[in-house]
Design an enzyme around this catalytic site. Structure first.
Site, PDB file in Angstrom:
ATOM      1  N   HIS A  71       0.794  -1.236   0.000  1.00  0.00           N
ATOM      2  CA  HIS A  71       0.000   0.000   0.000  1.00  0.00           C
ATOM      3  C   HIS A  71       0.827   1.287   0.000  1.00  0.00           C
ATOM      4  CE1 HIS A  71      -4.033  -1.495  -0.102  1.00  0.00           C
ATOM      5  NE2 HIS A  71      -3.850  -2.293   0.942  1.00  0.00           N
ATOM      6  N   HIS A  79      -7.012  -3.765  -5.006  1.00  0.00           N
ATOM      7  CA  HIS A  79      -6.724  -2.347  -5.222  1.00  0.00           C
ATOM      8  C   HIS A  79      -6.093  -2.100  -6.589  1.00  0.00           C
ATOM      9  CE1 HIS A  79      -7.885  -0.435  -1.389  1.00  0.00           C
ATOM     10  NE2 HIS A  79      -7.738  -1.681  -0.922  1.00  0.00           N
ATOM     11  N   ASP A 134      -1.957  -5.507  -3.835  1.00  0.00           N
ATOM     12  CA  ASP A 134      -2.246  -4.301  -3.060  1.00  0.00           C
ATOM     13  C   ASP A 134      -0.988  -3.490  -2.795  1.00  0.00           C
ATOM     14  OD1 ASP A 134      -4.909  -4.833  -3.135  1.00  0.00           O
ATOM     15  OD2 ASP A 134      -5.217  -4.828  -0.967  1.00  0.00           O
TER      16      ASP A 134
END
Length: 390
Positions: free
Chosen positions: A67, A139, A103
Protein backbone atom coordinates in the site's frame (compact mmCIF):
# COMPACT_ATOMS: atom_id res chain seq x y z
CA UNK A 1 3.07 20.36 -18.13
CA UNK A 2 2.81 16.70 -19.08
CA UNK A 3 0.99 15.76 -22.23
CA UNK A 4 -2.13 13.65 -21.64
CA UNK A 5 -2.23 12.22 -25.15
CA UNK A 6 -2.08 8.43 -25.00
CA UNK A 7 -0.25 8.27 -28.32
CA UNK A 8 2.70 10.11 -26.80
CA UNK A 9 3.20 7.64 -23.95
CA UNK A 10 5.55 4.67 -24.17
CA UNK A 11 3.71 1.41 -23.50
CA UNK A 12 5.14 -1.63 -21.77
CA UNK A 13 6.20 -4.31 -24.24
CA UNK A 14 3.73 -7.17 -24.52
CA UNK A 15 4.83 -10.76 -23.93
CA UNK A 16 3.45 -13.65 -25.96
CA UNK A 17 5.78 -16.34 -24.66
CA UNK A 18 3.82 -19.26 -23.26
CA UNK A 19 6.75 -20.88 -21.50
CA UNK A 20 9.82 -19.09 -20.22
CA UNK A 21 12.93 -20.69 -18.80
CA UNK A 22 14.91 -18.36 -16.55
CA UNK A 23 18.60 -19.02 -17.09
CA UNK A 24 20.64 -20.10 -14.13
CA UNK A 25 23.62 -18.02 -13.02
CA UNK A 26 26.37 -18.34 -10.48
CA UNK A 27 25.60 -17.90 -6.81
CA UNK A 28 25.01 -14.39 -5.54
CA UNK A 29 27.49 -12.02 -3.94
CA UNK A 30 28.24 -11.81 -0.22
CA UNK A 31 25.15 -11.20 1.86
CA UNK A 32 22.87 -13.08 -0.54
CA UNK A 33 20.54 -15.77 0.65
CA UNK A 34 20.41 -18.65 -1.84
CA UNK A 35 18.70 -22.01 -1.78
CA UNK A 36 20.02 -24.56 0.64
CA UNK A 37 21.60 -26.41 -2.25
CA UNK A 38 22.64 -25.01 -5.61
CA UNK A 39 19.70 -25.44 -7.98
CA UNK A 40 20.46 -27.67 -10.93
CA UNK A 41 17.37 -26.89 -12.98
CA UNK A 42 16.05 -23.58 -14.35
CA UNK A 43 12.88 -21.88 -13.24
CA UNK A 44 10.12 -22.63 -15.77
CA UNK A 45 7.11 -20.35 -16.07
CA UNK A 46 3.97 -21.54 -17.88
CA UNK A 47 1.15 -19.36 -19.15
CA UNK A 48 0.91 -16.22 -21.27
CA UNK A 49 0.37 -14.57 -17.92
CA UNK A 50 2.54 -16.40 -15.34
CA UNK A 51 0.33 -19.02 -13.70
CA UNK A 52 2.34 -22.18 -13.02
CA UNK A 53 5.97 -22.01 -11.94
CA UNK A 54 8.43 -24.82 -11.43
CA UNK A 55 11.30 -23.57 -9.28
CA UNK A 56 13.33 -26.62 -8.21
CA UNK A 57 15.36 -26.21 -5.05
CA UNK A 58 14.55 -22.54 -4.64
CA UNK A 59 13.93 -20.61 -1.46
CA UNK A 60 10.57 -18.82 -1.75
CA UNK A 61 9.78 -15.58 0.06
CA UNK A 62 6.27 -14.10 0.09
CA UNK A 63 5.46 -10.49 0.98
CA UNK A 64 1.97 -9.18 1.67
CA UNK A 65 0.20 -5.86 1.06
CA UNK A 66 2.49 -2.82 0.72
CA UNK A 67 0.00 0.00 0.00
CA UNK A 68 2.31 2.70 -1.28
CA UNK A 69 4.80 2.72 1.60
CA UNK A 70 8.25 2.48 0.00
CA UNK A 71 10.17 2.64 3.29
CA UNK A 72 8.25 -0.28 4.78
CA UNK A 73 8.49 -2.19 1.51
CA UNK A 74 12.26 -1.82 1.51
CA UNK A 75 12.38 -2.88 5.15
CA UNK A 76 10.40 -6.04 4.40
CA UNK A 77 12.56 -6.90 1.39
CA UNK A 78 15.79 -6.31 3.33
CA UNK A 79 14.46 -8.47 6.16
CA UNK A 80 13.71 -11.18 3.61
CA UNK A 81 17.30 -11.05 2.41
CA UNK A 82 16.51 -10.08 -1.17
CA UNK A 83 17.32 -6.33 -1.10
CA UNK A 84 20.58 -4.61 -0.22
CA UNK A 85 20.57 -2.32 2.80
CA UNK A 86 22.95 0.24 1.25
CA UNK A 87 20.23 2.21 -0.54
CA UNK A 88 21.31 0.99 -3.97
CA UNK A 89 18.27 -1.30 -4.36
CA UNK A 90 20.35 -4.31 -5.39
CA UNK A 91 19.04 -7.89 -5.47
CA UNK A 92 20.74 -9.98 -2.79
CA UNK A 93 18.49 -13.04 -2.96
CA UNK A 94 20.62 -15.13 -5.31
CA UNK A 95 18.39 -17.90 -6.71
CA UNK A 96 15.49 -17.09 -4.37
CA UNK A 97 11.96 -16.56 -5.68
CA UNK A 98 10.14 -13.49 -4.32
CA UNK A 99 6.34 -13.29 -4.54
CA UNK A 100 4.42 -10.10 -3.75
CA UNK A 101 0.73 -10.73 -3.07
CA UNK A 102 -0.83 -7.55 -4.45
CA UNK A 103 -2.25 -4.30 -3.06
CA UNK A 104 0.82 -2.23 -3.83
CA UNK A 105 -1.61 0.53 -4.81
CA UNK A 106 -3.63 3.00 -2.71
CA UNK A 107 -3.25 4.40 0.83
CA UNK A 108 0.34 5.61 0.24
CA UNK A 109 2.34 8.04 -1.90
CA UNK A 110 5.03 5.79 -3.42
CA UNK A 111 2.97 3.19 -5.30
CA UNK A 112 4.69 3.50 -8.68
CA UNK A 113 8.11 3.58 -7.02
CA UNK A 114 7.39 0.23 -5.33
CA UNK A 115 6.23 -1.29 -8.62
CA UNK A 116 9.37 0.09 -10.26
CA UNK A 117 11.54 -1.44 -7.52
CA UNK A 118 9.91 -4.86 -7.92
CA UNK A 119 10.45 -4.78 -11.69
CA UNK A 120 14.10 -3.79 -11.20
CA UNK A 121 14.62 -6.61 -8.71
CA UNK A 122 13.03 -9.09 -11.10
CA UNK A 123 15.50 -8.15 -13.84
CA UNK A 124 18.41 -8.48 -11.43
CA UNK A 125 17.11 -11.75 -9.97
CA UNK A 126 16.82 -13.41 -13.38
CA UNK A 127 20.51 -12.74 -13.98
CA UNK A 128 21.29 -14.81 -10.85
CA UNK A 129 18.83 -17.64 -11.42
CA UNK A 130 16.11 -16.19 -9.20
CA UNK A 131 12.82 -14.47 -10.00
CA UNK A 132 10.28 -11.95 -8.73
CA UNK A 133 6.56 -12.52 -9.25
CA UNK A 134 3.51 -10.44 -8.37
CA UNK A 135 -0.20 -11.13 -8.24
CA UNK A 136 -2.75 -8.36 -8.56
CA UNK A 137 -4.99 -7.51 -5.63
CA UNK A 138 -8.34 -5.79 -5.37
CA UNK A 139 -6.72 -2.35 -5.22
CA UNK A 140 -4.94 -2.96 -8.53
CA UNK A 141 -8.19 -3.99 -10.22
CA UNK A 142 -10.07 -1.08 -8.63
CA UNK A 143 -7.63 1.43 -10.10
CA UNK A 144 -7.89 -0.08 -13.57
CA UNK A 145 -11.67 0.25 -13.19
CA UNK A 146 -11.16 3.94 -12.37
CA UNK A 147 -12.12 3.58 -8.71
CA UNK A 148 -9.79 6.03 -6.96
CA UNK A 149 -11.57 6.23 -3.59
CA UNK A 150 -8.55 5.00 -1.63
CA UNK A 151 -5.83 6.94 -3.44
CA UNK A 152 -3.65 9.06 -1.15
CA UNK A 153 -3.16 12.69 -2.20
CA UNK A 154 0.53 11.89 -2.61
CA UNK A 155 -0.45 9.04 -4.92
CA UNK A 156 -2.11 11.49 -7.30
CA UNK A 157 0.99 13.69 -7.11
CA UNK A 158 3.24 10.75 -7.97
CA UNK A 159 1.14 10.01 -11.05
CA UNK A 160 1.49 13.63 -12.22
CA UNK A 161 5.25 13.52 -11.66
CA UNK A 162 5.62 10.17 -13.39
CA UNK A 163 3.63 11.23 -16.42
CA UNK A 164 5.84 14.29 -16.82
CA UNK A 165 8.96 12.18 -16.22
CA UNK A 166 7.88 9.89 -19.08
CA UNK A 167 8.26 12.74 -21.58
CA UNK A 168 12.01 12.10 -21.60
CA UNK A 169 11.52 8.40 -22.45
CA UNK A 170 9.28 8.38 -25.50
CA UNK A 171 10.44 5.03 -26.86
CA UNK A 172 11.80 3.11 -23.88
CA UNK A 173 9.17 2.21 -21.33
CA UNK A 174 11.33 -0.35 -19.52
CA UNK A 175 14.21 2.06 -18.93
CA UNK A 176 11.82 4.74 -17.74
CA UNK A 177 9.81 2.49 -15.45
CA UNK A 178 12.77 0.69 -13.87
CA UNK A 179 14.51 4.03 -13.30
CA UNK A 180 11.57 5.66 -11.54
CA UNK A 181 12.35 4.24 -8.09
CA UNK A 182 15.69 6.06 -8.17
CA UNK A 183 14.15 9.34 -9.33
CA UNK A 184 10.82 9.55 -7.50
CA UNK A 185 12.18 11.05 -4.28
CA UNK A 186 13.88 13.87 -6.20
CA UNK A 187 10.66 14.66 -8.05
CA UNK A 188 8.76 14.60 -4.78
CA UNK A 189 11.20 17.00 -3.13
CA UNK A 190 11.20 19.36 -6.13
CA UNK A 191 7.42 19.43 -6.04
CA UNK A 192 7.34 20.28 -2.35
CA UNK A 193 9.82 23.12 -2.82
CA UNK A 194 7.87 24.57 -5.73
CA UNK A 195 6.12 27.88 -5.14
CA UNK A 196 3.04 26.42 -6.81
CA UNK A 197 2.74 23.53 -4.35
CA UNK A 198 -0.10 24.23 -1.92
CA UNK A 199 -0.45 20.75 -0.48
CA UNK A 200 -3.49 18.47 -0.71
CA UNK A 201 -5.96 21.39 -0.88
CA UNK A 202 -4.67 22.60 -4.24
CA UNK A 203 -7.69 21.68 -6.38
CA UNK A 204 -5.94 22.38 -9.69
CA UNK A 205 -3.07 20.13 -8.68
CA UNK A 206 -5.50 17.43 -7.55
CA UNK A 207 -7.40 17.58 -10.84
CA UNK A 208 -4.12 17.18 -12.73
CA UNK A 209 -3.30 14.16 -10.57
CA UNK A 210 -6.68 12.53 -11.19
CA UNK A 211 -6.31 12.99 -14.94
CA UNK A 212 -2.75 11.64 -14.88
CA UNK A 213 -3.83 8.60 -12.88
CA UNK A 214 -6.72 7.96 -15.27
CA UNK A 215 -4.36 8.09 -18.25
CA UNK A 216 -1.88 5.73 -16.61
CA UNK A 217 -4.29 3.15 -15.19
CA UNK A 218 -7.25 2.98 -17.57
CA UNK A 219 -7.39 -0.27 -19.59
CA UNK A 220 -4.64 -0.01 -22.21
CA UNK A 221 -2.79 2.71 -20.28
CA UNK A 222 0.91 2.32 -19.49
CA UNK A 223 0.50 1.30 -15.85
CA UNK A 224 -2.49 -0.92 -16.59
CA UNK A 225 -0.37 -2.71 -19.18
CA UNK A 226 2.38 -3.06 -16.61
CA UNK A 227 -0.06 -4.64 -14.14
CA UNK A 228 -1.29 -6.88 -16.96
CA UNK A 229 2.04 -8.72 -16.80
CA UNK A 230 0.72 -10.32 -13.59
CA UNK A 231 -2.29 -12.52 -12.93
CA UNK A 232 -4.46 -12.95 -9.86
CA UNK A 233 -3.23 -16.42 -8.90
CA UNK A 234 0.16 -18.11 -9.07
CA UNK A 235 1.15 -21.70 -8.27
CA UNK A 236 4.83 -22.14 -7.46
CA UNK A 237 5.88 -25.74 -6.86
CA UNK A 238 3.37 -27.11 -4.32
CA UNK A 239 2.15 -23.71 -3.10
CA UNK A 240 -0.58 -21.46 -4.45
CA UNK A 241 -0.48 -17.68 -3.98
CA UNK A 242 -3.29 -15.16 -4.43
CA UNK A 243 -4.51 -11.96 -2.86
CA UNK A 244 -7.86 -12.88 -1.32
CA UNK A 245 -8.40 -16.61 -1.64
CA UNK A 246 -8.96 -19.34 -4.20
CA UNK A 247 -12.19 -21.37 -4.19
CA UNK A 248 -13.15 -24.64 -5.93
CA UNK A 249 -15.19 -22.88 -8.63
CA UNK A 250 -12.18 -20.69 -9.48
CA UNK A 251 -10.11 -23.82 -10.09
CA UNK A 252 -12.91 -25.37 -12.16
CA UNK A 253 -13.07 -22.19 -14.26
CA UNK A 254 -9.34 -22.44 -14.95
CA UNK A 255 -6.48 -20.55 -13.33
CA UNK A 256 -4.75 -19.72 -16.60
CA UNK A 257 -8.08 -18.69 -18.13
CA UNK A 258 -8.72 -16.26 -15.26
CA UNK A 259 -5.24 -14.79 -15.45
CA UNK A 260 -5.46 -14.32 -19.23
CA UNK A 261 -8.87 -12.63 -18.95
CA UNK A 262 -7.59 -10.20 -16.32
CA UNK A 263 -4.51 -9.45 -18.42
CA UNK A 264 -6.52 -8.83 -21.61
CA UNK A 265 -8.92 -6.55 -19.75
CA UNK A 266 -6.08 -4.51 -18.27
CA UNK A 267 -4.49 -4.19 -21.72
CA UNK A 268 -7.80 -2.97 -23.13
CA UNK A 269 -8.02 -6.01 -25.40
CA UNK A 270 -10.59 -8.70 -25.98
CA UNK A 271 -10.42 -12.17 -27.47
CA UNK A 272 -13.55 -11.34 -29.47
CA UNK A 273 -12.33 -7.95 -30.66
CA UNK A 274 -15.03 -6.10 -28.67
CA UNK A 275 -14.60 -3.89 -25.65
CA UNK A 276 -13.12 -6.14 -22.94
CA UNK A 277 -15.46 -7.08 -20.11
CA UNK A 278 -14.37 -6.91 -16.51
CA UNK A 279 -13.48 -10.50 -15.48
CA UNK A 280 -16.10 -10.86 -12.75
CA UNK A 281 -15.02 -14.23 -11.31
CA UNK A 282 -11.51 -12.92 -10.66
CA UNK A 283 -12.07 -9.29 -9.72
CA UNK A 284 -15.68 -8.62 -8.68
CA UNK A 285 -17.89 -9.88 -5.88
CA UNK A 286 -17.25 -11.03 -2.32
CA UNK A 287 -16.14 -14.49 -3.49
CA UNK A 288 -13.84 -13.36 -6.32
CA UNK A 289 -10.15 -14.21 -6.13
CA UNK A 290 -9.08 -10.69 -5.11
CA UNK A 291 -11.95 -9.96 -2.70
CA UNK A 292 -12.52 -13.30 -0.93
CA UNK A 293 -11.96 -13.19 2.84
CA UNK A 294 -13.30 -16.66 3.74
CA UNK A 295 -9.96 -18.03 4.90
CA UNK A 296 -8.85 -14.86 6.70
CA UNK A 297 -11.65 -14.59 9.23
CA UNK A 298 -10.69 -14.67 12.91
CA UNK A 299 -11.25 -18.30 13.84
CA UNK A 300 -12.18 -17.31 17.41
CA UNK A 301 -15.32 -15.63 16.03
CA UNK A 302 -16.51 -18.81 14.30
CA UNK A 303 -18.64 -21.73 15.47
CA UNK A 304 -17.22 -25.23 15.19
CA UNK A 305 -19.47 -26.09 12.25
CA UNK A 306 -18.32 -22.97 10.41
CA UNK A 307 -14.67 -23.88 10.96
CA UNK A 308 -15.34 -27.38 9.59
CA UNK A 309 -17.13 -25.98 6.54
CA UNK A 310 -14.37 -23.50 5.73
CA UNK A 311 -11.70 -26.15 6.19
CA UNK A 312 -13.59 -28.49 3.84
CA UNK A 313 -13.73 -25.79 1.16
CA UNK A 314 -10.03 -25.07 1.60
CA UNK A 315 -9.04 -28.73 1.37
CA UNK A 316 -11.22 -29.23 -1.72
CA UNK A 317 -9.51 -26.24 -3.34
CA UNK A 318 -6.01 -27.44 -2.52
CA UNK A 319 -6.75 -30.93 -3.84
CA UNK A 320 -8.19 -29.50 -7.04
CA UNK A 321 -5.14 -27.31 -7.70
CA UNK A 322 -2.62 -29.84 -6.43
CA UNK A 323 -1.11 -27.71 -3.69
CA UNK A 324 0.02 -28.31 -0.11
CA UNK A 325 -1.00 -24.88 1.14
CA UNK A 326 -2.25 -21.45 0.10
CA UNK A 327 -0.78 -18.03 0.91
CA UNK A 328 -3.00 -14.92 0.92
CA UNK A 329 -2.91 -11.23 1.82
CA UNK A 330 -5.85 -8.78 1.69
CA UNK A 331 -7.03 -8.94 5.32
CA UNK A 332 -4.71 -7.34 7.93
CA UNK A 333 -3.75 -9.74 10.68
CA UNK A 334 -3.49 -7.72 13.87
CA UNK A 335 -1.46 -10.41 15.65
CA UNK A 336 0.96 -10.81 12.75
CA UNK A 337 1.34 -13.33 9.94
CA UNK A 338 -0.15 -16.70 10.88
CA UNK A 339 -1.52 -19.99 9.61
CA UNK A 340 -4.80 -21.78 10.26
CA UNK A 341 -6.60 -25.01 9.32
CA UNK A 342 -3.60 -27.19 10.11
CA UNK A 343 -1.45 -24.58 8.38
CA UNK A 344 -3.14 -25.16 5.03
CA UNK A 345 -3.60 -21.39 4.75
CA UNK A 346 -1.10 -18.65 5.56
CA UNK A 347 -2.42 -15.09 6.08
CA UNK A 348 0.49 -12.66 5.67
CA UNK A 349 -1.01 -9.19 5.30
CA UNK A 350 0.18 -7.50 8.50
CA UNK A 351 -0.89 -3.95 7.56
CA UNK A 352 2.71 -2.77 7.39
CA UNK A 353 1.96 0.38 5.40
CA UNK A 354 1.74 3.64 7.32
CA UNK A 355 -1.58 4.11 5.53
CA UNK A 356 -2.99 0.97 7.19
CA UNK A 357 -1.62 -0.17 10.59
CA UNK A 358 2.03 0.92 10.25
CA UNK A 359 2.94 -2.41 11.84
CA UNK A 360 6.27 -4.20 11.87
CA UNK A 361 6.93 -5.85 8.48
CA UNK A 362 6.78 -9.63 8.34
CA UNK A 363 7.38 -12.03 5.46
CA UNK A 364 6.90 -15.74 4.88
CA UNK A 365 9.84 -17.95 3.95
CA UNK A 366 9.39 -21.39 2.37
CA UNK A 367 12.44 -23.60 1.96
CA UNK A 368 13.05 -27.36 2.07
CA UNK A 369 9.30 -27.99 2.62
CA UNK A 370 9.35 -25.79 5.73
CA UNK A 371 7.52 -22.50 6.19
CA UNK A 372 8.32 -19.85 8.76
CA UNK A 373 7.61 -16.21 9.40
CA UNK A 374 10.48 -13.73 9.39
CA UNK A 375 9.43 -11.05 11.82
CA UNK A 376 12.57 -9.21 12.78
CA UNK A 377 16.07 -8.66 11.54
CA UNK A 378 17.41 -11.01 8.90
CA UNK A 379 17.83 -14.56 10.23
CA UNK A 380 15.62 -13.82 13.24
CA UNK A 381 12.53 -15.96 13.00
CA UNK A 382 9.34 -16.53 14.93
CA UNK A 383 9.90 -20.14 15.89
CA UNK A 384 6.24 -20.61 16.79
CA UNK A 385 5.47 -20.38 13.07
CA UNK A 386 7.89 -22.99 11.76
CA UNK A 387 5.92 -25.69 9.92
CA UNK A 388 7.35 -28.79 8.26
CA UNK A 389 5.40 -29.99 5.18
CA UNK A 390 7.59 -33.04 4.50
Amino acid sequence: MASLCMNSLPLPPSSHSKKLALTEASSSSNGSIAAAATASKPIVVSGNTPTFVSAPGRRIVAVGDLHGDLDQARCALEMAGVLSSDGLDLWTGGESVLIQLGDVLDRGEDELAILSLLRSLDMQAKAEGGAVFQVNGNHETMNVEGDFRYVDSGGFDECSDFLEYLNDYENDWEEAFVGWVGMSERWKEDRRLSRNYWGPLNLVKRQKGVIARSVLFRPGGPMACELARHGVVLKVNDWVFCHGGLLPHHVAYGLERMNNEVSLWMKGLSECGNNPKIPFIATRGYDSVVWNRLYSRDISDLEDYQISQINAVLQDTLRAVGAKAMVVGHTPQFAGANCEYNCSIWRIDVGMSSGVLNSRPEVLEITDNKARVISGKRDTFTEFHVVDYT
